[in-house]
Each structure stands twice: as C-alpha cells, then as structure tokens.
Design a protein around this motif. Structure first.
Motif, PDB file in Angstrom:
ATOM      1  N   THR A 134       1.334   3.850 -10.119  1.00 34.90           N
ATOM      2  CA  THR A 134       1.698   2.608  -9.429  1.00 34.90           C
ATOM      3  C   THR A 134       2.827   1.860 -10.130  1.00 34.90           C
ATOM      4  OG1 THR A 134       0.064   1.207 -10.570  1.00 34.90           O
ATOM      5  CG2 THR A 134      -0.654   2.342  -8.547  1.00 34.90           C
ATOM      6  N   TYR A 135       3.128   2.211 -11.383  1.00 37.96           N
ATOM      7  CA  TYR A 135       4.287   1.584 -12.038  1.00 37.96           C
ATOM      8  C   TYR A 135       5.556   1.890 -11.258  1.00 37.96           C
ATOM      9  CZ  TYR A 135       8.156   1.070 -15.305  1.00 37.96           C
ATOM     10  OH  TYR A 135       9.374   0.759 -15.869  1.00 37.96           O
ATOM     11  N   GLU A 136       5.816   3.163 -10.989  1.00 40.40           N
ATOM     12  CA  GLU A 136       6.999   3.519 -10.199  1.00 40.40           C
ATOM     13  C   GLU A 136       6.859   3.035  -8.760  1.00 40.40           C
ATOM     14  OE1 GLU A 136       8.718   7.620  -8.383  1.00 40.40           O
ATOM     15  OE2 GLU A 136       8.782   7.489 -10.593  1.00 40.40           O
ATOM     16  N   GLU A 137       5.666   3.152  -8.204  1.00 38.39           N
ATOM     17  CA  GLU A 137       5.438   2.726  -6.815  1.00 38.39           C
ATOM     18  C   GLU A 137       5.821   1.264  -6.618  1.00 38.39           C
ATOM     19  OE1 GLU A 137       1.658   2.113  -3.721  1.00 38.39           O
ATOM     20  OE2 GLU A 137       1.339   2.889  -5.756  1.00 38.39           O
ATOM     21  N   GLU A 138       5.515   0.432  -7.616  1.00 32.56           N
ATOM     22  CA  GLU A 138       5.774  -0.999  -7.485  1.00 32.56           C
ATOM     23  C   GLU A 138       7.164  -1.402  -7.962  1.00 32.56           C
ATOM     24  OE1 GLU A 138       1.186  -2.644  -7.752  1.00 32.56           O
ATOM     25  OE2 GLU A 138       2.454  -2.799  -9.539  1.00 32.56           O
ATOM     26  N   ARG A 139       7.634  -0.822  -9.037  1.00 32.57           N
ATOM     27  CA  ARG A 139       8.871  -1.316  -9.650  1.00 32.57           C
ATOM     28  C   ARG A 139      10.140  -0.656  -9.116  1.00 32.57           C
ATOM     29  NH1 ARG A 139       9.054  -5.988 -10.875  1.00 32.57           N
ATOM     30  NH2 ARG A 139      10.909  -5.551 -12.099  1.00 32.57           N
ATOM     31  N   TYR A 166       4.294  -7.124  -4.576  1.00 32.55           N
ATOM     32  CA  TYR A 166       4.145  -5.692  -4.296  1.00 32.55           C
ATOM     33  C   TYR A 166       3.161  -5.491  -3.142  1.00 32.55           C
ATOM     34  CZ  TYR A 166       5.487  -5.886  -9.286  1.00 32.55           C
ATOM     35  OH  TYR A 166       6.082  -6.172 -10.494  1.00 32.55           O
ATOM     36  N   ARG A 167       3.424  -6.091  -2.020  1.00 36.18           N
ATOM     37  CA  ARG A 167       2.479  -6.007  -0.900  1.00 36.18           C
ATOM     38  C   ARG A 167       2.278  -4.569  -0.432  1.00 36.18           C
ATOM     39  NH1 ARG A 167       3.246 -11.233   3.132  1.00 36.18           N
ATOM     40  NH2 ARG A 167       3.009 -12.846   1.526  1.00 36.18           N
ATOM     41  N   TRP A 168       3.269  -3.710  -0.684  1.00 36.14           N
ATOM     42  CA  TRP A 168       3.184  -2.317  -0.245  1.00 36.14           C
ATOM     43  C   TRP A 168       2.345  -1.452  -1.185  1.00 36.14           C
ATOM     44  CZ3 TRP A 168       7.534  -4.719  -2.229  1.00 36.14           C
ATOM     45  CH2 TRP A 168       7.900  -4.324  -3.521  1.00 36.14           C
ATOM     46  N   SER A 169       1.940  -1.999  -2.315  1.00 31.87           N
ATOM     47  CA  SER A 169       1.311  -1.194  -3.360  1.00 31.87           C
ATOM     48  C   SER A 169      -0.062  -0.690  -2.944  1.00 31.87           C
ATOM     49  CB  SER A 169       1.178  -2.028  -4.635  1.00 31.87           C
ATOM     50  OG  SER A 169       0.423  -1.340  -5.609  1.00 31.87           O
ATOM     51  N   SER A 170      -0.412   0.485  -3.445  1.00 31.28           N
ATOM     52  CA  SER A 170      -1.765   1.007  -3.236  1.00 31.28           C
ATOM     53  C   SER A 170      -2.799   0.186  -3.999  1.00 31.28           C
ATOM     54  CB  SER A 170      -1.839   2.470  -3.680  1.00 31.28           C
ATOM     55  OG  SER A 170      -1.482   2.602  -5.048  1.00 31.28           O
ATOM     56  N   PRO A 212      -7.009  -7.767   2.954  1.00 24.93           N
ATOM     57  CA  PRO A 212      -5.979  -8.592   3.605  1.00 24.93           C
ATOM     58  C   PRO A 212      -5.971 -10.002   3.053  1.00 24.93           C
ATOM     59  CG  PRO A 212      -7.193  -7.308   5.220  1.00 24.93           C
ATOM     60  CD  PRO A 212      -7.902  -7.124   3.912  1.00 24.93           C
ATOM     61  N   GLY A 213      -4.796 -10.604   3.060  1.00 27.82           N
ATOM     62  CA  GLY A 213      -4.637 -11.913   2.470  1.00 27.82           C
ATOM     63  C   GLY A 213      -4.835 -13.046   3.454  1.00 27.82           C
ATOM     64  N   THR A 214      -4.207 -14.161   3.134  1.00 31.69           N
ATOM     65  CA  THR A 214      -4.289 -15.364   3.949  1.00 31.69           C
ATOM     66  C   THR A 214      -2.933 -15.604   4.591  1.00 31.69           C
ATOM     67  OG1 THR A 214      -3.579 -16.875   2.190  1.00 31.69           O
ATOM     68  CG2 THR A 214      -5.907 -16.271   2.243  1.00 31.69           C
ATOM     69  N   ALA A 215      -2.820 -16.722   5.299  1.00 32.78           N
ATOM     70  CA  ALA A 215      -1.530 -17.077   5.899  1.00 32.78           C
ATOM     71  C   ALA A 215      -0.515 -17.454   4.838  1.00 32.78           C
ATOM     72  CB  ALA A 215      -1.719 -18.232   6.880  1.00 32.78           C
ATOM     73  N   ALA A 248      -0.698 -12.777   0.111  1.00 35.49           N
ATOM     74  CA  ALA A 248      -1.292 -11.465   0.354  1.00 35.49           C
ATOM     75  C   ALA A 248      -1.454 -10.756  -0.974  1.00 35.49           C
ATOM     76  CB  ALA A 248      -0.405 -10.640   1.294  1.00 35.49           C
ATOM     77  N   PRO A 249      -2.418  -9.822  -1.090  1.00 39.09           N
ATOM     78  CA  PRO A 249      -2.527  -9.026  -2.310  1.00 39.09           C
ATOM     79  C   PRO A 249      -1.189  -8.365  -2.642  1.00 39.09           C
ATOM     80  CG  PRO A 249      -4.455  -8.708  -0.956  1.00 39.09           C
ATOM     81  CD  PRO A 249      -3.494  -9.521  -0.131  1.00 39.09           C
ATOM     82  N   GLY A 250      -0.851  -8.393  -3.910  1.00 36.75           N
ATOM     83  CA  GLY A 250       0.448  -7.922  -4.365  1.00 36.75           C
ATOM     84  C   GLY A 250       1.383  -9.054  -4.716  1.00 36.75           C
TER      85      GLY A 250
END
Length: 526
Positions: A362-367, A408-412, A417-420, A423-425
């Motif tokens: 996830t380091y590469e996935e996020e950064r 990093y909303r796209w991260s695994s 799900p987040g709020t309005a 969001a997680p990430g």
C-alpha cells in the motif's frame, strides 16, 4: 489531556522506546545490521529515521557525503509537513527558526510594485489548522533539527558511508559499502536523491524528461548582500528575466536564483559570484548592492521523472529517489517527508508481525499517484509562472496551488464509507478543544488512535483495546468537545473513528459498534 478522556491504551511504545521488532527483523539485527537500513540523510531519510526510531525499530542511516552540507536548497515546508515534523518531535525548532507568512516583495524594471503574503490569514473556526502558513528555512536547517531529533531517539547518521552494491533474499538485505564493509537489514529504503544509487542498483526505470543541458533553467546559490533588507523575499522581474533573493533566517545569507547566462556561442556560463552580480545588476537595478561570500553555487535543471515502481522486494524508494519535478510550489521536499511518514508505520507494523506484503504494497499504492499528480501540476505551474511574471506585480506565488491531494480514498486500506465531510483515506482534521489543546495533540504518538464520540462509545473503546495486541490509543471525546469534533468529521451522533499512525482515516463507524474496527485492525492492518 483534560479535553479527552483516555479509556484505555494497549501495547503503546514510548517515544524513545527500545522495544525490538519481532519476526525477520531479529535475524537481520545482528552486528553491523539493523531492522531498516536508510540510504541518504536528507529530509526524507531523516523523517523516516525519526519515525521508525520512536517506534523502537533499529535503524542505520548511511550518507555518502563526508559531512552535513550548508546549502539552502529546498526551503519551503507546507502545513501538512509541519504537522508531520511536529508529531515526530522536530517541529518546535523548525517553526521557531523559520519564517511563516513570508512577505513576497515584487519589483518590475527596478521599481517596487507590491508586497504580498500569499498565505491566507488563519481561520478562527474550531477546525483551523495549527499551521496556517508554509514555513521557510534552509534545507540544511531542517536537516539539522531532524538529525538532532534522531540523536535524541538514540540514532546517529553515518557520514562518508557510500553504498556500492545491494542484494536481497527472503531473509533480508545486504549492502556493501565503498570501504568493503557490509551492512545487513530486514529492509532498506533509498532516500538518496534524484541520482539515487539505490534506484540504479535495483535497475528501476526513472521515467520522464529533462536533466540534460538543453533543459537548464536557472543558477542558484547562497550569497551575502550587505545593505539589502532581510524582512522580505525580493523578486525582481524585467522583460528579460528575473532575480530572486530570499533571506535565510538566522544568517547573513540570501538564497539567490536567476536565469542562465549564455556566452556568445549560446552555451551556459557556469554559476559564479560574478555571474550572480551581473544578473543582479541587470534585473534588480540596485547599484549600491554588491554580492559577496558565495558559499554555494549550482545550476538547477528542469527534471520531471518518476520511478516505475517504489518497491522491489525488501527495498523501497522515497523522496527524490522516487520522483523529481519542477520547483514550482515548493512541493519536492514536502512530498518526500510525506512519503516517509506513510512508509514508517507500515514497516514497523510488518517488523512487529502485525503486517505483511499486502500492507507494504500500500506504500506504492498510496504514494505513487500522489507523485504522478505532483509531477503534472508542478510542470503545469512552472510553465504558467514563467509567463505570468511578465505582468508587473505578479510574483512566483502564481506557482502555488490549493489542489494538492492529501488523501488516499482509492487505497485498499480505506475502510467503511465515510460521511458528507470526510471519507476513509482522508487526512484527519485538527480540532481546537475547549481546554486549549488540539486533536492533533492526541494523534502525536506512533500508535493507531480510536476516537469515541457519544455516551455509548466508552464500552466499544474498551472492547477494541482488549482485543487488539498492537499499539492503540483510545480516547473518548469529552462532552464539551463533541459538537466541534462531530462537525469536523461530519458525524451526526455517536461514532467510532479509527485514525492511522500517519493521521489518515482508516474508517468512520456510525454508532458504537466495535466489530468493524476490530475487523479492520485484524485484517486490513495486515
């Protein structure tokens, strides 16, 4: 902290703890070895070294240079990076020494046009950031404060240590140095700049453009200029070019920047004090100022490149070793600091047996997407600012952008799900607390943090803490702070909020159900 009631803390390591990592790290941490080998002692490598050391990870930092440099280089630390450095315990000296709300003084054809502070005044609301401005100081100063912090944590930079070969297997990494000695580690991280030896030894492609003679952009250096005021960043523009002089705080020096001078054949003239003076005379038109004491002379070249991958097995790339881009917006050093803060906790969790290859991936996935965005926006802003400064009164603040991605909303690793609002990430917001503290004071440790909001959260916090073996800080938000925290996170009632050690949201759970939190820690954290 009076504003937050601690419901339970499990497995917490002290800031200077000596708890050793478990698993494969033990075999690597033999004589001459370490849990993590860091190659390069710039801001990225030192940030990572401090973060790992406060988690009890054995670190060795190797730096090819014989001694610390005294060159101004990267000078801008943005608020998010200041949050990171403050969490590591290195922020106080940096903010005390550096200049916040730096005034940009613009001239055109020698005439003073305007003074501006490109950073907006602080918002007075509950979620106002602790740092409402970038802080400007020389890179050597930032590095000195980080080295000091690393020393406090029991570390020491090894200067004059050049890596010449690097091998790895299922058990660890083996680095051979120029003197023939060998260093072993469970993992290694190349933080050794745009010409990274580690990246070359790995054979990782550095894709992009620039770096050749045709791409030369400016001369830079450190000089003294007696008689020139030191309370502003001077920016002189003419139709034919520009000279910028920024005062290095606490010194008599200015960082000097100007366009390339070319000889009769069109070749670039190497930087020198004489070249600097000619450029100053041409664009500043201030005959009473004579430059002197040029302690650093360099040519900066446009370079827009990114490593094809950030990881090969047990070896990672971070900072300029992974990505280089135009200086527009001052994002380079900041991107490296945030690379390190993302990677540190993941290495520590893996070394302790609570993570594995998926977490490290996830380091590469996020950064990597952040770096790709940064390359594009800085390239675009660089082209824009070169054109914009031809308008009198316009300065290099045109390179700044509010579009910098921080989440990093796209991260695994992004959970429920987040709020309005969030969001997680996303990066967790800071919140001013009634008693005078801030939410980021709670997040300053190296642990995961679980916030409980509402009367029913206490039981859930205790259940999660009892069931998780790793470092976890749990906090029940004080009733007086609930309204501000709810607004900041966008939760209308009771909620549990799990925050990663790098201040990013793992998940937001409406109500007080501990099961999603336990599932995330027991599954995604691995």
């Amino acid at each position: 902290m009076s504003d937050m009631t601690t419901q339970g803390v499990t497995g917490t390591q002290g800031a200077g703890g000596t708890t050793g990592a478990s698993g494969s790290a033990g075999a690597a941490g033999t004589a001459g070895g370490a849990d993590v080998l860091i190659v390069g002692a710039g801001p990225t490598g030192l940030t990572l070294a401090c973060d790992l050391s406060r988690r009890g990870v054995a670190v060795r930092v190797l730096e090819r240079a014989a001694r610390p440099h005294r060159e101004s280089r990267g000078k801008t630390l943005h608020p998010r990076s200041l949050d990171v450095l403050a969490a590591l315990g290195a922020g106080e000296g940096i903010t005390a020494t550096g200049t916040a709300h730096q005034v940009f003084r613009k001239y055109f054809d020698g005439e003073h046009i305007s003074d501006t502070d490109p950073f907006a005044p602080a918002d007075s609301g509950a979620t106002a950031a602790r740092f409402d401005s970038a802080v400007f100081l020389a890179q050597w100063q930032t590095e000195a404060f980080l080295r000091e912090r690393f020393d406090e944590l029991g570390g020491r930079v090894e200067f004059g240590a050049e890596v010449t070969a690097l091998t790895q297997d299922a058990d660890g990494v083996r680095a051979t140095l120029a003197d023939g000695s060998v260093v072993t580690a469970a993992y290694a991280v190349g933080c050794d700049g745009g010409r990274s030896t580690v990246r070359k030894l790995l054979g990782v492609a550095f894709e992009g453009h620039g770096g050749g003679g045709a791409e030369e952009s400016m001369v830079v250096g450190d000089v003294e200029a007696p008689g020139l005021s030191r309370d502003v960043w001077h920016q002189w523009f003419t139709d034919g070019g520009a000279v910028l002089m920024w005062p290095v705080p606490g010194t008599e020096s200015f960082q000097f920047q100007a366009g390339i001078e070319r000889d009769a054949e069109g070749a670039a003239v190497p930087p020198s004090l004489e070249v600097f003076q000619r450029a100053f005379d041409q664009h500043a038109k201030a005959p009473g100022i004579r430059l002197r004491e040029a302690t650093w002379l360099s040519t900066w070249r446009v370079n827009v490149r990114m490593a094809r991958s950030y990881r090969q097995g047990r070896v990672f790339l971070a900072g300029d070793a992974a990505h280089v881009h135009p200086i527009a917006g001052g994002l380079g050093m900041n991107t490296g600091v945030q690379d390190a803060f993302n990677l540190g906790w993941k290495l520590a969790e893996t070394l302790a047996g609570r993570g594995g290859p998926e977490l490290l991936d996830t380091y590469e996935e996020e950064r990597l997407p952040i770096a790709a965005w940064t390359l594009k926006i800085t390239d675009d802003r660089m082209r824009h600012v070169v054109s914009a400064v031809r308008t009198p009164g316009t300065g290099i603040e045109e390179a700044l952008t509010d579009e910098v991605p921080t989440g990093y909303r796209w991260s695994s690793l992004a959970g429920a799900p987040g709020t309005a609002v969030l969001a997680p990430g996303d990066v967790a917001p800071d919140v001013r607390l009634v008693g005078g503290g801030r939410l980021y004071d709670v997040l300053a440790g190296p642990e995961f943090t679980l916030l409980g909001i509402g009367a029913g959260a206490g039981t859930a916090l205790r259940e999660v803490a009892d069931g998780w073996s790793g470092p976890l800080r749990t906090h029940r938000v004080a009733p007086a702070d609930e309204a501000a925290v709810r607004e900041a996170f966008g939760v209308p009632g009771e909620a549990l909020v799990l925050i990663r050690p790098d201040h990013h949201l793992a998940l937001l759970v409406p109500g007080a159900d501990p099961e999603p939190v336990a599932a995330w820690l027991g599954g995604r954290a691995r």
